[in-house]
Design an enzyme around this catalytic site. Structure first.
Site, PDB file in Angstrom:
ATOM      1  N   LYS A   1      43.739  49.888  43.068  1.00 13.99           N
ATOM      2  CA  LYS A   1      42.313  49.588  42.818  1.00 13.99           C
ATOM      3  C   LYS A   1      41.797  48.408  43.654  1.00 13.99           C
ATOM      4  O   LYS A   1      42.247  47.222  43.306  1.00 13.99           O
ATOM      5  CB  LYS A   1      42.447  49.308  41.141  1.00 13.99           C
ATOM      6  CG  LYS A   1      40.692  49.237  40.597  1.00 13.99           C
ATOM      7  CD  LYS A   1      40.819  48.535  39.172  1.00 13.99           C
ATOM      8  CE  LYS A   1      40.507  47.014  39.437  1.00 13.99           C
ATOM      9  NZ  LYS A   1      39.129  46.682  39.991  1.00 13.99           N
TER      10      LYS A   1
ATOM     11  N   GLU B   1      50.721  37.250  42.071  1.00 16.74           N
ATOM     12  CA  GLU B   1      50.490  36.227  42.711  1.00 16.74           C
ATOM     13  C   GLU B   1      49.164  35.613  42.674  1.00 16.74           C
ATOM     14  O   GLU B   1      48.157  36.288  42.796  1.00 16.74           O
ATOM     15  CB  GLU B   1      50.532  36.717  44.282  1.00 16.74           C
ATOM     16  CG  GLU B   1      50.559  35.307  45.376  1.00 16.74           C
ATOM     17  CD  GLU B   1      49.093  35.106  45.876  1.00 16.74           C
ATOM     18  OE1 GLU B   1      48.439  34.399  45.269  1.00 16.74           O
ATOM     19  OE2 GLU B   1      48.733  35.778  46.871  1.00 16.74           O
TER      20      GLU B   1
ATOM     21  N   CYS C   1      43.374  31.370  47.686  1.00 12.22           N
ATOM     22  CA  CYS C   1      44.275  30.808  46.584  1.00 12.22           C
ATOM     23  C   CYS C   1      45.128  29.606  46.854  1.00 12.22           C
ATOM     24  O   CYS C   1      45.318  28.718  46.103  1.00 12.22           O
ATOM     25  CB  CYS C   1      45.022  32.038  46.084  1.00 12.22           C
ATOM     26  SG  CYS C   1      46.112  32.747  47.213  1.00 12.22           S
TER      27      CYS C   1
ATOM     28  N   GLU D   1      40.982  25.793  39.370  1.00 12.54           N
ATOM     29  CA  GLU D   1      40.768  26.298  40.637  1.00 12.54           C
ATOM     30  C   GLU D   1      39.113  26.505  40.803  1.00 12.54           C
ATOM     31  O   GLU D   1      38.674  27.371  39.919  1.00 12.54           O
ATOM     32  CB  GLU D   1      41.439  27.525  40.763  1.00 12.54           C
ATOM     33  CG  GLU D   1      41.425  28.175  42.047  1.00 12.54           C
ATOM     34  CD  GLU D   1      42.116  29.300  42.447  1.00 12.54           C
ATOM     35  OE1 GLU D   1      42.895  29.705  43.342  1.00 12.54           O
ATOM     36  OE2 GLU D   1      42.460  30.254  41.398  1.00 12.54           O
TER      37      GLU D   1
END
Length: 482
Positions: free
Chosen positions: A174, A250, A284, A382
């Site tokens: 996806k 992750e 990231c 973040e």
């Protein structure tokens, strides 16, 4: 204005629209024009893709791995051949400059590598149990779901699907609703590469419904996800409530870079600036927190802000551009909200401005904050944009404590000429990856990648990812006496 593209999903070897014919628009974040209308996978579409993968699994898993390898090699060649086209599709979907796009070649390399890696699918045998021979078998899980992020979709498409496929699993990928175009083009190449129907399925759409259905589907036996920590938790919860499928995650990061006074300052400036500027900070493992020893902080800050302010933003389709927009309006507003929070707690050294009104695109000036309290929101969460906090420290123990004071633990870096200090700090940092005298996005080609704490679970990499998609079965055989 160009006519918007139309894309299709790949289900059971056929390129299809959504079963209810619904689509969603993908906008070019540099111009806010519609780039494409993309199928929104329904519950029926998602279930059909899983059913096709389940039906294809027995034959694919029994296929000679050298024949599975041929499909991967053909796809690698096709991706490499269409690298420039994939670069353009990434540019008009999530704003990555074509000058920065290397993911077609890296994706092709992933498929080439795993095409040759099948001899490593090995069990082991033992005679340590008296009067018995024991062995282990390494066998595929079955249907594997792969939910990939929008910031580097072509890379993650390959790094997850290639090891899953060569080990005999069938897959349902996806893509993210923010950047589905390059993946949709690769779906067309999958057919050309000769994969049997049902082995390799590709869906597009939002997390609801397709992502949630894959997470809770009883016929999905393993799921690999790269993305935000919030979504990772939701996936883990859905898996736990249903069939306890294996989940590899992750997730996000708040990566610290530590610069000691004996470091090569020019090198540290160049590399840490690139880390937070690459892909407009939408990485990231970007070093979004930089800690500089107080004695060299003025020198570092002056050089860093000068370099960071000199990026060339603009049309991501132009080769001169090295700094693109944020991926969409949601990301743009989110980063600006963090910047406003940062202004309340830290000292703004450069940037801090969105450029939507002047460019008509979701561009944000590279932004640097100084002397921000460690407990400030912008130091803890973040941001995922071209925003960095530079703080100072005096002692090794102090900076280790600051660097570790986070729920993330994906990547850290240390700059020093003292190898003993470098190794002490590397051991002390609560991070799945530590770079010494270099920083992200650099990684070792044959090293495992993954995070501590809230940055995920499991490890991925050329020598590790196949293990994520193989069950271990123990077999014991009794040897009769004569």
């Amino acid at each position: 204005m160009a006519q918007p593209l139309g894309t299709r999903m790949l289900i059971n070897g056929e390129l299809v629209e959504a079963s209810d014919k619904k689509t969603f628009p993908v906008y070019n974040p540099a111009t806010r024009e519609i780039s494409a209308n993309v199928p929104e996978a329904t519950a029926d579409d998602t279930n059909a893709a899983v059913a096709a993968a389940k039906a294809a699994f027995p034959e694919w898993s029994a296929t000679d791995p050298s024949k599975r390898s041929a499909c991967l090699k053909k796809l690698a060649a096709l991706i490499r051949q269409h690298n420039a086209e994939l670069a353009r599709l990434e540019a008009v979907s999530m704003g990555l400059p074509v000058s920065s796009f290397h993911y077609g070649h890296s994706a092709a390399s992933q498929f080439d590598h795993y095409a040759e890696a099948w001899p490593r699918i090995q069990g082991q045998a033992s005679v340590n149990t008296p009067k018995h021979i024991t062995m282990t078998l390494r066998q595929p899980y079955g249907v594997v779901a792969l939910i990939i992020p929008w910031n580097a979709p072509v890379h993650f498409f390959a790094s997850k699907s290639a090891p899953a496929l060569i080990t005999g699993n069938t897959v349902v990928v996806k893509s993210s609703e923010k950047a589905p175009l390059a993946v949709a083009r690769i779906a067309e190449l999958i057919i050309e590469a000769g994969f049997p129907p049902g082995v390799f399925n590709v869906l597009s759409g939002h997390g609801l419904p397709s992502g949630q259905i894959l997470s809770r589907h009883m016929d999905v036996r393993a799921l690999s996800f790269t993305g935000s920590s919030r979504t990772g938790r939701l996936i883990q919860e859905e898996a736990a409530r249903t069939n306890l499928k294996k989940v590899i995650l992750e997730l996000g990061g708040k990566s610290p870079a530590i610069v000691f006074e004996d470091a090569n300052i020019a090198k540290a400036v160049e590399q840490t600036q690139f880390s937070i500027q690459a892909n407009s900070g939408q990485v990231c493992m970007a070093n979004s927190r930089i800690y500089v020893q107080k004695s060299v902080a003025p020198q570092f800050v002056e050089a860093f802000t000068k370099r960071f302010s000199a990026v060339r933003d603009g049309n991501p389709l132009e080769k001169e551009t090295n700094h693109g927009p944020q991926a969409d309006e949601v990301q743009y507003k989110n980063v600006l909200a963090f910047i406003e929070e940062g202004k309340k707690t830290g000292s703004l050294a450069v940037g801090g401005v969105g450029k939507l009104e002047t460019t008509n695109g979701f561009f944000i000036e590279p932004t640097v904050f100084l002397d921000t309290p460690e407990d400030a929101k912008i130091m803890k969460e973040e941001v995922f944009g071209p925003v960095v906090n530079i703080n100072t420290f005096e002692t090794e123990a102090e900076v280790i404590a600051k660097a570790n004071d986070t729920e993330f633990g994906l990547y850290s870096s240390v700059y020093t000429r003292d190898i003993n200090r470098a190794m002490r700090v590397a051991k002390a940092l609560e991070s799945g990856y530590v770079a010494i005298n270099c920083t992200s996005p650099l990684t070792g080609r044959d090293m495992p990648f993954g995070g501590y704490k809230g940055s995920g679970q499991g490890r991925e990499g050329l020598l590790y990812s196949m293990d994520n998609f193989l069950e271990v079965k123990s077999v014991i055989i009794q040897i009769e006496d004569e």
